[in-house]
Scaffold this motif. Structure first.
Motif, PDB file in Angstrom:
ATOM      1  N   PHE A   1     -28.841 -14.323  20.170  1.00 13.82           N
ATOM      2  CA  PHE A   1     -28.118 -14.708  19.036  1.00 13.82           C
ATOM      3  C   PHE A   1     -27.487 -16.071  19.170  1.00 13.82           C
ATOM      4  CE2 PHE A   1     -24.700 -14.873  16.082  1.00 13.82           C
ATOM      5  CZ  PHE A   1     -25.543 -14.702  14.538  1.00 13.82           C
ATOM      6  N   ASP A   2     -27.523 -17.040  18.111  1.00 12.28           N
ATOM      7  CA  ASP A   2     -26.763 -18.237  18.432  1.00 12.28           C
ATOM      8  C   ASP A   2     -26.048 -18.595  17.330  1.00 12.28           C
ATOM      9  OD1 ASP A   2     -26.017 -20.854  18.581  1.00 12.28           O
ATOM     10  OD2 ASP A   2     -27.790 -21.729  19.185  1.00 12.28           O
ATOM     11  N   ALA A   3     -24.796 -18.197  17.090  1.00 10.32           N
ATOM     12  CA  ALA A   3     -23.981 -18.316  15.929  1.00 10.32           C
ATOM     13  C   ALA A   3     -23.971 -19.677  15.240  1.00 10.32           C
ATOM     14  CB  ALA A   3     -22.674 -18.055  16.110  1.00 10.32           C
ATOM     15  N   SER A   4     -24.254 -20.773  16.031  1.00  9.41           N
ATOM     16  CA  SER A   4     -24.195 -22.181  15.407  1.00  9.41           C
ATOM     17  C   SER A   4     -25.381 -22.393  14.321  1.00  9.41           C
ATOM     18  CB  SER A   4     -24.384 -23.081  16.506  1.00  9.41           C
ATOM     19  OG  SER A   4     -25.667 -23.050  17.225  1.00  9.41           O
ATOM     20  N   THR A   5     -26.237 -21.408  14.356  1.00 10.79           N
ATOM     21  CA  THR A   5     -27.312 -21.523  13.271  1.00 10.79           C
ATOM     22  C   THR A   5     -27.159 -20.697  11.851  1.00 10.79           C
ATOM     23  OG1 THR A   5     -28.645 -19.449  14.301  1.00 10.79           O
ATOM     24  CG2 THR A   5     -28.887 -21.578  15.204  1.00 10.79           C
ATOM     25  N   VAL A   6     -25.901 -20.211  11.927  1.00 12.57           N
ATOM     26  CA  VAL A   6     -25.680 -18.846  10.755  1.00 12.57           C
ATOM     27  C   VAL A   6     -24.700 -19.650  10.040  1.00 12.57           C
ATOM     28  CG1 VAL A   6     -24.809 -16.821  10.045  1.00 12.57           C
ATOM     29  CG2 VAL A   6     -26.284 -17.128  12.244  1.00 12.57           C
ATOM     30  N   THR A   7     -24.780 -19.775   8.525  1.00 13.82           N
ATOM     31  CA  THR A   7     -23.935 -20.135   7.678  1.00 13.82           C
ATOM     32  C   THR A   7     -23.968 -18.678   6.631  1.00 13.82           C
ATOM     33  OG1 THR A   7     -25.283 -21.148   6.076  1.00 13.82           O
ATOM     34  CG2 THR A   7     -24.283 -22.533   7.888  1.00 13.82           C
ATOM     35  N   PRO A   8     -22.797 -18.666   5.917  1.00 11.56           N
ATOM     36  CA  PRO A   8     -23.053 -17.586   4.923  1.00 11.56           C
ATOM     37  C   PRO A   8     -24.435 -17.700   3.956  1.00 11.56           C
ATOM     38  CG  PRO A   8     -20.715 -18.672   4.863  1.00 11.56           C
ATOM     39  CD  PRO A   8     -21.568 -19.460   5.858  1.00 11.56           C
ATOM     40  N   SER A   9     -24.614 -18.901   3.674  1.00 14.23           N
ATOM     41  CA  SER A   9     -26.063 -18.912   2.808  1.00 14.23           C
ATOM     42  C   SER A   9     -27.093 -18.419   3.786  1.00 14.23           C
ATOM     43  CB  SER A   9     -25.968 -20.390   2.335  1.00 14.23           C
ATOM     44  OG  SER A   9     -26.203 -21.327   3.503  1.00 14.23           O
ATOM     45  N   THR A  10     -27.283 -18.267   4.887  1.00 21.16           N
ATOM     46  CA  THR A  10     -28.166 -18.029   5.629  1.00 21.16           C
ATOM     47  C   THR A  10     -28.168 -16.467   6.051  1.00 21.16           C
ATOM     48  OG1 THR A  10     -27.508 -18.342   7.834  1.00 21.16           O
ATOM     49  CG2 THR A  10     -28.803 -20.118   6.781  1.00 21.16           C
ATOM     50  N   VAL A  11     -27.068 -15.606   5.702  1.00 25.57           N
ATOM     51  CA  VAL A  11     -27.003 -14.410   5.894  1.00 25.57           C
ATOM     52  C   VAL A  11     -27.818 -13.524   4.959  1.00 25.57           C
ATOM     53  CG1 VAL A  11     -25.368 -12.335   5.924  1.00 25.57           C
ATOM     54  CG2 VAL A  11     -24.862 -14.597   7.056  1.00 25.57           C
ATOM     55  N   PRO A  12     -27.953 -13.756   3.751  1.00 23.29           N
ATOM     56  CA  PRO A  12     -28.775 -13.110   2.781  1.00 23.29           C
ATOM     57  C   PRO A  12     -30.131 -12.720   3.260  1.00 23.29           C
ATOM     58  CG  PRO A  12     -27.288 -14.331   1.627  1.00 23.29           C
ATOM     59  CD  PRO A  12     -27.161 -14.708   3.103  1.00 23.29           C
ATOM     60  N   GLY A  13     -30.833 -13.963   3.753  1.00 26.76           N
ATOM     61  CA  GLY A  13     -32.285 -13.706   3.956  1.00 26.76           C
ATOM     62  C   GLY A  13     -32.516 -13.145   5.226  1.00 26.76           C
ATOM     63  N   SER A  14     -31.493 -13.443   6.200  1.00 30.11           N
ATOM     64  CA  SER A  14     -31.557 -12.705   7.513  1.00 30.11           C
ATOM     65  C   SER A  14     -31.317 -11.133   7.345  1.00 30.11           C
ATOM     66  CB  SER A  14     -30.245 -13.142   8.365  1.00 30.11           C
ATOM     67  OG  SER A  14     -30.623 -14.795   8.722  1.00 30.11           O
ATOM     68  N   VAL A  15     -30.313 -10.752   6.740  1.00 32.19           N
ATOM     69  CA  VAL A  15     -30.330  -9.286   6.328  1.00 32.19           C
ATOM     70  C   VAL A  15     -31.484  -8.564   5.944  1.00 32.19           C
ATOM     71  CG1 VAL A  15     -28.919  -7.759   5.110  1.00 32.19           C
ATOM     72  CG2 VAL A  15     -27.673  -9.432   6.487  1.00 32.19           C
TER      73      VAL A  15
END
Length: 172
Positions: free
Chosen positions: A23-37
């Protein structure tokens, strides 16, 4: 047999990739979380359908079912924390003892089908909450009881690592 509690401070994943799960946290924003989950939910349901989902691989490791119970509760906890950060200035989070919760909620003896439905519902809820976050809110802050400070952005990153890491733990 109870699992020995993990007392590591995992906030380091915010500054460098996790060598265990990639996992690389630098690739995550709140807007990317929904699709990931949402993309992980079918994988969690598949894990819970495995015939060995209730079996611990060894005496010091949770079963896939126990990990799924934990992730279900992580979804709920982070949904509450996110919403607290969005409504309260400098929100403060109460301590959550995940190991105590695992014992009190009897993760080891849960019904995989029930956990699958609950995990899905909680995952959809937290995904919806992250989907509502506006970019102007990413810097809102919250403070964990151990002193760790989060912004909505770093909370999203820390949260998603937990879910991704545990999916890797169960070979999902």
């Amino acid at each position: 047999m109870p699992i020995v509690p993990d007392e590591k401070d995992w906030t380091w994943v915010l500054s460098r990739p996790c060598t265990q799960c990639g996992f690389d946290a630098s690739t995550v924003t709140p807007s990317t979380v929904p699709g990931s989950v949402e993309n992980m939910l079918p994988r969690w349901r598949a894990v819970l359908r495995r015939p060995d989902a209730t079996e611990r691989p060894d005496d010091s490791t949770w079963s896939a079912l126990e990990y799924a119970c934990h992730v279900r509760d992580v979804f709920n906890l982070f949904d509450r924390r996110l919403n607290l950060m969005l409504t309260d200035d400098n929100a403060r989070f109460q301590n959550w003892d995940q190991d105590k919760t695992a014992l009190e909620s009897d993760y080891a003896n849960a019904d995989p089908a029930v956990v699958s439905a609950e995990l899905t519902a909680e995952g959809q809820q937290v995904a919806a909450s992250f989907a509502r976050v506006q970019e102007s809110q990413w810097d809102r802050t919250g403070l964990r009881s151990n002193g760790s400070e989060f912004t909505v952005l770093t909370l999203a990153q820390y949260f998603l690592h937990d879910v991704v890491h545990h999916l890797a733990d169960v070979d999902g």
